[in-house]
Scaffold this motif. Structure first.
Motif, mmCIF file in Angstrom:
data_model
loop_
_atom_site.group_PDB
_atom_site.id
_atom_site.type_symbol
_atom_site.label_atom_id
_atom_site.label_comp_id
_atom_site.label_asym_id
_atom_site.label_seq_id
_atom_site.Cartn_x
_atom_site.Cartn_y
_atom_site.Cartn_z
ATOM 1 N N PHE A 1 10.276 9.675 0.337
ATOM 2 C CA PHE A 1 8.900 9.244 0.089
ATOM 3 C C PHE A 1 8.676 9.045 -1.397
ATOM 4 C CE2 PHE A 1 8.486 13.513 -1.163
ATOM 5 C CZ PHE A 1 7.192 13.889 -1.487
ATOM 6 N N ASN B 1 5.333 4.459 2.279
ATOM 7 C CA ASN B 1 5.846 5.751 2.733
ATOM 8 C C ASN B 1 6.138 5.772 4.235
ATOM 9 O OD1 ASN B 1 6.156 7.235 0.374
ATOM 10 N ND2 ASN B 1 3.986 7.783 0.304
ATOM 11 N N GLU B 2 5.428 4.962 4.992
ATOM 12 C CA GLU B 2 5.721 4.858 6.419
ATOM 13 C C GLU B 2 7.120 4.283 6.634
ATOM 14 O OE1 GLU B 2 3.871 2.759 10.452
ATOM 15 O OE2 GLU B 2 2.711 2.809 8.601
ATOM 16 N N HIS C 1 -8.379 16.356 1.177
ATOM 17 C CA HIS C 1 -8.488 14.901 1.176
ATOM 18 C C HIS C 1 -9.868 14.413 1.601
ATOM 19 C CE1 HIS C 1 -3.838 14.617 1.500
ATOM 20 N NE2 HIS C 1 -4.235 14.536 0.234
ATOM 21 N N ASP D 1 -5.857 4.930 -0.835
ATOM 22 C CA ASP D 1 -4.628 4.245 -0.427
ATOM 23 C C ASP D 1 -4.452 2.991 -1.279
ATOM 24 O OD1 ASP D 1 -2.321 3.643 0.954
ATOM 25 O OD2 ASP D 1 -3.354 2.775 2.680
ATOM 26 N N SER E 1 0.525 3.988 1.610
ATOM 27 C CA SER E 1 0.752 4.491 2.972
ATOM 28 C C SER E 1 1.796 3.662 3.699
ATOM 29 C CB SER E 1 -0.555 4.493 3.764
ATOM 30 O OG SER E 1 -1.064 3.172 3.895
ATOM 31 N N ARG F 1 0.846 -1.189 0.000
ATOM 32 C CA ARG F 1 0.000 0.000 0.000
ATOM 33 C C ARG F 1 0.885 1.243 0.000
ATOM 34 N NH1 ARG F 1 -5.741 -0.501 -0.519
ATOM 35 N NH2 ARG F 1 -6.308 -2.567 0.253
ATOM 36 N N ASP G 1 9.868 6.834 5.470
ATOM 37 C CA ASP G 1 9.991 8.027 6.309
ATOM 38 C C ASP G 1 11.269 7.998 7.158
ATOM 39 O OD1 ASP G 1 8.327 10.457 7.454
ATOM 40 O OD2 ASP G 1 9.129 9.384 9.178
ATOM 41 N N ASP H 1 0.565 11.768 -4.292
ATOM 42 C CA ASP H 1 -0.328 12.133 -3.199
ATOM 43 C C ASP H 1 -1.776 11.867 -3.598
ATOM 44 O OD1 ASP H 1 -0.659 13.727 -0.548
ATOM 45 O OD2 ASP H 1 -2.118 14.594 -1.932
#
Length: 479
Positions: A130, A121-122, A337, A138, A118, A116, A125, A134
């Motif tokens: 990243f 990117n987690e 969003h 997701d 998200s 996913r 981080d 955007d």
């Protein structure tokens, strides 16, 4: 389940293991899409590796089973769900997360197609990096590549195609041929760039199992504002003025209609309404500036830069702005969003994903709103989108109890009108980034020139001949 399907389930379970094959019981999570579409799957295949996926696809091809690749299932054009025949197999990428290999120096990551956005990117981080697409949804990486996703920061970073250096894909042939297309090289001019065939092809040419993605440094500074243009005609000039004044720091320039904003506020009461007396303007632009470096001594802060730029625009005599509201980035982006879910919950939604030359976006919106007010006055236009790249999420909302929803052909008539105006009058695209899917198939057939449809069909037949995905490129060969 038929006896034949039971045999296939047993054979595929032997290839994929107990976790890799789901049959019988409740399959609704795989049969129901994000926007009203629903079908019936013969069974669901859940491979965890490229080798397993290759074996599963090869088996289905040899036995004449149509395969529907399914990534995050967040698509809006019925591209990732089966039809209602009960004969198609869903190929879920949700277990394709075993591959994750980051190269911080090269600023790349090799990742499985089931990650996913998200979750990826987690992890990134921690490295200060990243993947700069955007989105309000997701999705998984495989689907993002198949549809060439753009997103809200396309203006700064480009789309998925611009940020994909390599991929691995499985062809729909009797061998389940695996193609490893590219590594982490940014420059490799040694022949045809084959990976580009599969990016944006809706999964019809092959199933992406892994990808090598170009990463960007996380923004360390940001400033956001909500701009109220003086008129629709002022928007293109305002975009150009912001680009000239802000240069590469301008990372987003998003348009939001008043109807869409009001729907977001109604759906998410915790959102703060920043407008005077709560009166939402009819059109608002979210503009963002970002820098990836930490603030340096003596460097003008982005908030100050943004205020200075807006003051210059205000004072230049062109009458482009009616108002400008500064605010915390997280608060302003929370509003942006929330638009999609807000609009979806406002009534029965007919959604369009359109693209135009940047100077034509507001012209189309003005024209289309006037025409719809006459042809379909029950529709509320809740548009928003990416003014910086010409993309528009043109959403039409009907009250859920309106009699028109029961009329046969109502939605088709609306779609026919909007698409014909977008494509034939404004030379736009009927699918900016959502792909072809079953909902857009008739418009692909209608608006794509015959010579291009013929070429696509021949390409499909040559490299990945078996049925794959909801988009049908194989039945248009006429010679």
């Amino acid at each position: 389940m038929t006896a034949g399907q039971t045999d296939h389930v047993d054979a595929l379970r032997a290839l994929l293991g107990e976790k890799g094959l789901v049959a019988g019981g409740d399959l609704s999570a795989y049969e129901t899409g994000a926007r009203y579409d629903h079908g019936r799957a013969a069974f669901v295949m859940r491979p965890a590796t490229t080798a397993e996926l290759s074996d599963a696809v090869a088996y289905c091809v040899r036995h004449g089973i149509a395969v529907i690749p399914q990534s995050g299932n967040t698509g809006l054009v019925s591209g990732s769900t089966p039809d209602d025949t009960g004969s198609q197999a869903v190929l879920s990428l949700e277990r394709m997360t075993t591959v994750y290999d980051i190269d911080p120096v090269n600023r790349t990551v090799r990742a499985g197609a089931g990650w996913r956005l998200s979750a990826l990117n987690e992890r990134l981080d921690a490295h200060g990096l990243f993947f700069p697409i955007d989105l309000g949804a997701d999705p998984m990486l495989g689907g993002m590549i198949a549809t060439n996703t753009g997103g809200s920061r396309f203006l700064r970073y480009g789309d998925v195609r611009s940020n994909t250096l390599g991929l691995t894909t499985v062809l729909a042939d009797t061998a389940g041929t695996v193609l490893d297309l590219g590594s982490g090289l940014r420059k490799d001019n040694t022949g045809i760039d084959w990976k580009q065939l599969f990016i944006g092809s809706c999964g019809a040419l092959g199933v992406v199992t892994e990808c090598v993605l170009k990463l960007e440094p996380l923004p360390q500074q940001s400033a956001t504002t909500l701009l109220v243009p003086s008129s629709a005609d002022a928007v293109p000039a305002l975009l150009v003025a912001m680009e000239r004044a802000c240069g590469a720091t301008l990372s987003a320039f998003e348009g939001m209609s008043g109807n869409a904003i009001r729907a977001a506020f109604a759906h998410v009461p915790s959102l703060r309404n920043p407008f005077e007396n709560g009166n939402v303007p009819e059109f608002v632009i979210l503009a963002e500036l970002t820098r990836s470096n930490t603030a340096r001594e003596g460097e003008q802060p982005l908030d100050a830069m943004l205020e200075e730029v807006l003051a210059e625009i205000w004072e230049n005599g062109e009458d482009l702005l009616a108002d400008a509201l500064m605010g915390p980035p997280q608060e302003i982006w929370a509003l942006r969003h929330a638009l999609s879910d807000g609009v979806k919950n406002a009534g029965r939604l007919i959604a369009f994903d359109l693209a135009f030359r940047r100077g034509d976006v507001m012209k189309f919106l003005s024209h289309m709103k006037a025409e719809l007010a006459v042809a379909f006055p029950m529709l509320s236009v809740c548009d928003f989108g990416h003014l910086g790249d010409g993309g528009v999420h043109f959403n039409l909302v009907t009250p859920r109890d309106h009699a028109a929803l029961a009329e046969p052909g109502f939605e088709t008539s609306v779609r026919d009108l909007v698409y014909s105006v977008a494509v034939e009058r404004f030379d736009g695209s009927f699918s900016a980034e959502h792909g072809i899917g079953r909902k857009n198939q008739i418009y692909y057939d209608r608006f794509t020139p015959e010579v291009i449809r013929d070429l696509a069909a021949r390409l499909k037949k040559a490299i990945s001949p078996a049925p794959l995905g909801a988009a049908d490129f194989s039945n248009t060969i006429t010679k």
